[in-house]
Design a protein around this motif. Structure first.
Motif, short mmCIF file in Angstrom:
data_model
loop_
_atom_site.label_atom_id
_atom_site.label_comp_id
_atom_site.label_asym_id
_atom_site.label_seq_id
_atom_site.Cartn_x
_atom_site.Cartn_y
_atom_site.Cartn_z
N GLY A 156 0.80 -1.21 0.00
CA GLY A 156 0.00 0.00 0.00
C GLY A 156 0.83 1.27 0.00
O GLY A 156 0.33 2.34 -0.32
N ALA A 157 2.10 1.18 0.35
CA ALA A 157 2.96 2.37 0.38
C ALA A 157 3.29 2.82 -1.04
O ALA A 157 3.55 2.00 -1.92
CB ALA A 157 4.25 2.08 1.14
N THR A 158 3.27 4.12 -1.26
CA THR A 158 3.67 4.71 -2.54
C THR A 158 4.81 5.67 -2.26
O THR A 158 4.72 6.52 -1.39
CB THR A 158 2.49 5.45 -3.20
OG1 THR A 158 1.44 4.53 -3.47
CG2 THR A 158 2.93 6.11 -4.50
N VAL A 159 5.89 5.50 -3.02
CA VAL A 159 7.07 6.34 -2.86
C VAL A 159 7.29 7.07 -4.18
O VAL A 159 7.24 6.46 -5.25
CB VAL A 159 8.31 5.50 -2.50
CG1 VAL A 159 9.50 6.39 -2.22
CG2 VAL A 159 8.02 4.60 -1.30
N SER A 160 7.51 8.39 -4.12
CA SER A 160 7.72 9.21 -5.31
C SER A 160 9.21 9.52 -5.50
O SER A 160 9.92 9.71 -4.53
CB SER A 160 6.95 10.52 -5.18
OG SER A 160 5.57 10.27 -5.12
N PHE A 161 9.62 9.57 -6.76
CA PHE A 161 11.00 9.83 -7.11
C PHE A 161 11.07 10.87 -8.21
O PHE A 161 10.11 11.07 -8.95
CB PHE A 161 11.68 8.56 -7.61
CG PHE A 161 11.68 7.43 -6.62
CD1 PHE A 161 12.69 7.32 -5.68
CD2 PHE A 161 10.68 6.48 -6.64
CE1 PHE A 161 12.70 6.28 -4.76
CE2 PHE A 161 10.68 5.43 -5.72
CZ PHE A 161 11.69 5.34 -4.78
N HIS A 162 12.24 11.51 -8.36
CA HIS A 162 12.48 12.42 -9.48
C HIS A 162 13.96 12.42 -9.83
O HIS A 162 14.81 12.11 -8.99
CB HIS A 162 12.00 13.84 -9.17
CG HIS A 162 12.88 14.55 -8.19
ND1 HIS A 162 12.80 14.38 -6.84
CD2 HIS A 162 13.89 15.44 -8.39
CE1 HIS A 162 13.69 15.13 -6.24
NE2 HIS A 162 14.38 15.79 -7.15
N ALA A 163 14.23 12.76 -11.08
CA ALA A 163 15.61 12.90 -11.56
C ALA A 163 15.61 13.92 -12.69
O ALA A 163 14.69 13.95 -13.50
CB ALA A 163 16.15 11.55 -12.04
N THR A 164 16.66 14.73 -12.74
CA THR A 164 16.79 15.76 -13.77
C THR A 164 17.95 15.39 -14.69
O THR A 164 19.00 14.93 -14.23
CB THR A 164 17.01 17.14 -13.12
OG1 THR A 164 15.86 17.43 -12.32
CG2 THR A 164 17.19 18.22 -14.16
N PHE A 165 17.74 15.63 -15.98
CA PHE A 165 18.70 15.27 -17.02
C PHE A 165 18.93 16.46 -17.94
O PHE A 165 18.07 17.34 -18.05
CB PHE A 165 18.15 14.14 -17.90
CG PHE A 165 17.72 12.92 -17.15
CD1 PHE A 165 18.56 11.82 -17.05
CD2 PHE A 165 16.46 12.86 -16.55
CE1 PHE A 165 18.16 10.69 -16.36
CE2 PHE A 165 16.07 11.72 -15.85
CZ PHE A 165 16.92 10.64 -15.76
N ALA A 166 20.07 16.47 -18.64
CA ALA A 166 20.23 17.41 -19.75
C ALA A 166 19.20 17.01 -20.80
O ALA A 166 18.99 15.82 -21.06
CB ALA A 166 21.64 17.31 -20.33
N ALA A 167 18.53 17.98 -21.36
CA ALA A 167 17.44 17.69 -22.30
C ALA A 167 17.98 17.17 -23.63
O ALA A 167 19.00 17.65 -24.13
CB ALA A 167 16.61 18.93 -22.53
N PRO A 168 17.25 16.22 -24.21
CA PRO A 168 17.57 15.83 -25.59
C PRO A 168 17.27 17.02 -26.52
O PRO A 168 16.60 17.97 -26.11
CB PRO A 168 16.59 14.68 -25.88
CG PRO A 168 16.09 14.24 -24.55
CD PRO A 168 16.17 15.42 -23.65
N PRO A 169 17.71 16.98 -27.76
CA PRO A 169 17.41 18.07 -28.68
C PRO A 169 15.89 18.33 -28.76
O PRO A 169 15.10 17.41 -28.57
CB PRO A 169 17.95 17.56 -30.03
CG PRO A 169 18.98 16.55 -29.67
CD PRO A 169 18.50 15.92 -28.39
N PRO A 170 15.49 19.56 -29.06
CA PRO A 170 14.06 19.90 -29.13
C PRO A 170 13.27 19.06 -30.12
O PRO A 170 12.05 18.91 -29.97
CB PRO A 170 14.06 21.37 -29.55
CG PRO A 170 15.40 21.90 -29.19
CD PRO A 170 16.34 20.73 -29.30
N THR A 171 13.94 18.49 -31.12
CA THR A 171 13.24 17.66 -32.10
C THR A 171 12.85 16.29 -31.53
O THR A 171 12.04 15.59 -32.12
CB THR A 171 14.12 17.45 -33.35
OG1 THR A 171 15.37 16.89 -32.93
CG2 THR A 171 14.34 18.76 -34.08
N VAL A 172 13.41 15.92 -30.38
CA VAL A 172 13.09 14.63 -29.76
C VAL A 172 11.86 14.83 -28.87
O VAL A 172 11.89 15.60 -27.92
CB VAL A 172 14.29 14.10 -28.93
CG1 VAL A 172 13.91 12.83 -28.19
CG2 VAL A 172 15.49 13.88 -29.83
#
Length: 174
Positions: A139-155
């Motif tokens: 029943g436990a829910t754990v939230s995560f996040h990670a930041t990356f350099a963005a792919p090119p705008p066309t992706v």
């Protein structure tokens, strides 16, 4: 000017990362009961973008948002049965195990794997969730996040590799 803004953006993101427990504990930490409301402090998406089951876990990608030169991935893990400890499940530091730095985005169009951003010129802490050595019950829910350099705008979509939690294909970048 853009470089200053990018450095400032990374510093702000790094400052927003919150430690979720004592990273110095051994993997044999005491069992702590958790409830369905157990969450780390991570940015939340607007809804579920992709979902799958991995063993006794339900894994949901809740967002992949572009912000100029960065993208931020958010996801939730819900324990369906048994128990689960996130320690070392998505980390590049198997001894420390206290982050999700091994998670990556795969740009199949350009053949590139994007690793989690790091502070201090790429050698510091990841710009991502810090993981507590804590056992989560059903029943436990754990939230995560990670930041990356963005792919090119066309992706417009990438594959998401959550290491031991599996991979998602064609996740849209919003």
């Amino acid at each position: 000017m853009r470089r200053v803004l990018a450095v400032l953006g990374v510093a702000i993101l790094a400052g927003a990362v919150t430690a979720c427990g004592d990273e110095g504990k051994s993997p044999q930490a005491e069992r702590k009961a958790s409830t369905g409301s157990a969450r780390t402090q991570a940015p939340q998406g607007d809804g579920v973008v992709a979902t799958h089951t991995s063993g006794n876990l339900k894994v949901e990608v809740t967002g992949l948002r572009r912000s100029e030169r960065f993208v931020t991935l958010t996801w939730n893990v819900t324990v369906v049965s048994g128990s689960w400890n996130a320690w070392g499940q998505m980390s590049t530091e198997q001894l420390a195990g206290g982050d999700v730095a091994a998670v990556s985005l795969i740009d199949t169009h350009n053949g590139k794997r994007h690793r989690v951003a790091r502070s201090a010129g790429g050698t510091g802490d990841c710009v991502c969730t810090k993981v507590a050595n804590q056992v989560h019950d059903p029943g436990a829910t754990v939230s995560f996040h990670a930041t990356f350099a963005a792919p090119p705008p066309t992706v417009s979509k990438v594959n998401v590799d959550l290491v031991k939690l599996g991979a998602f294909t064609d996740v849209p970048i919003s």
